[in-house]
Design an enzyme around this catalytic site. Structure first.
Site, short mmCIF file in Angstrom:
data_model
loop_
_atom_site.label_atom_id
_atom_site.label_comp_id
_atom_site.label_asym_id
_atom_site.label_seq_id
_atom_site.Cartn_x
_atom_site.Cartn_y
_atom_site.Cartn_z
N HIS A 136 11.99 52.22 -81.14
CA HIS A 136 13.38 51.37 -81.29
C HIS A 136 14.39 52.17 -80.26
CE1 HIS A 136 13.13 54.56 -84.41
NE2 HIS A 136 14.33 54.83 -84.13
N HIS B 205 18.45 52.98 -79.64
CA HIS B 205 19.65 53.12 -80.31
C HIS B 205 21.02 52.82 -79.33
CE1 HIS B 205 18.61 55.55 -84.04
NE2 HIS B 205 17.48 55.86 -83.33
#
Ligand code: AMP
Ligand code: ZN
Length: 141
Positions: free
Chosen positions: A99, A101
């Protein structure tokens, strides 16, 4: 991956504030934001990090990032953001599903970037660069 939290969000088994979705990529608000609008961008295909992600999933995710980031900053009314990924537990990765941010930033928000240091001397810098250079595989075909 059955026990992966972000796979569960991708599969809509647990709720999230989704802000973008296509067939390969999902983006949703971080539940504990660094700043308002802090968004996580994840490939739908499970991988732990950019160490084991497929090239196609990485390309799909990286291609989507600028569009999502522009939407995040425009939506929350700022002009800047930090874009990052924690890779590995020692770097602070808590969720082992790749992932990125997107953290909206503005003047005077009080957030500090990580502290910097200096090399002890020029040879430490050169030796470090050499070690890294030699460790990066180069495809010469
Ligand atoms: P990292 O430390 O890079 O693995 O980041 C994981 C992020 O996921 C943290 O910033 C958490 O606040 C966030 N997070 C954990 N659980 C959830 C959830 N259920 N929904 C949204 N974000 C979450
Ligand atoms: Zn997963």
């Amino acid at each position: 991956m059955n026990d992966c939290l972000f796979c569960k969000i991708v599969n809509k088994e647990i709720p999230a504030s989704i802000v973008f979705e296509d067939d390969k990529v999902l983006a949703f608000l971080d539940i504990n934001p660094v700043s308002i609008g802090h968004t996580l961008v994840v490939p739908k295909e499970h991988s732990e990090s950019i160490e084991d992600i497929s090239t196609s999933a990485l390309c799909d995710t990286m291609s989507a990032l600028p569009t999502i980031a522009k939407g995040v900053v425009s939506g929350v009314g700022v002009k800047a953001y930090n874009l990052g990924s924690n890779v590995g537990k020692e770097a602070g990765q808590a969720i082992m599903h790749t992932h990125f941010h997107i953290i909206p930033r503005e003047d005077g928000d009080g957030l500090k970037l990580w502290p910097q240091r200096q090399y002890t001397d020029q040879s430490e810098q050169e030796e470090t660069a050499n070690k890294i250079r030699q460790a990066i595989p180069i495809d010469k075909t």
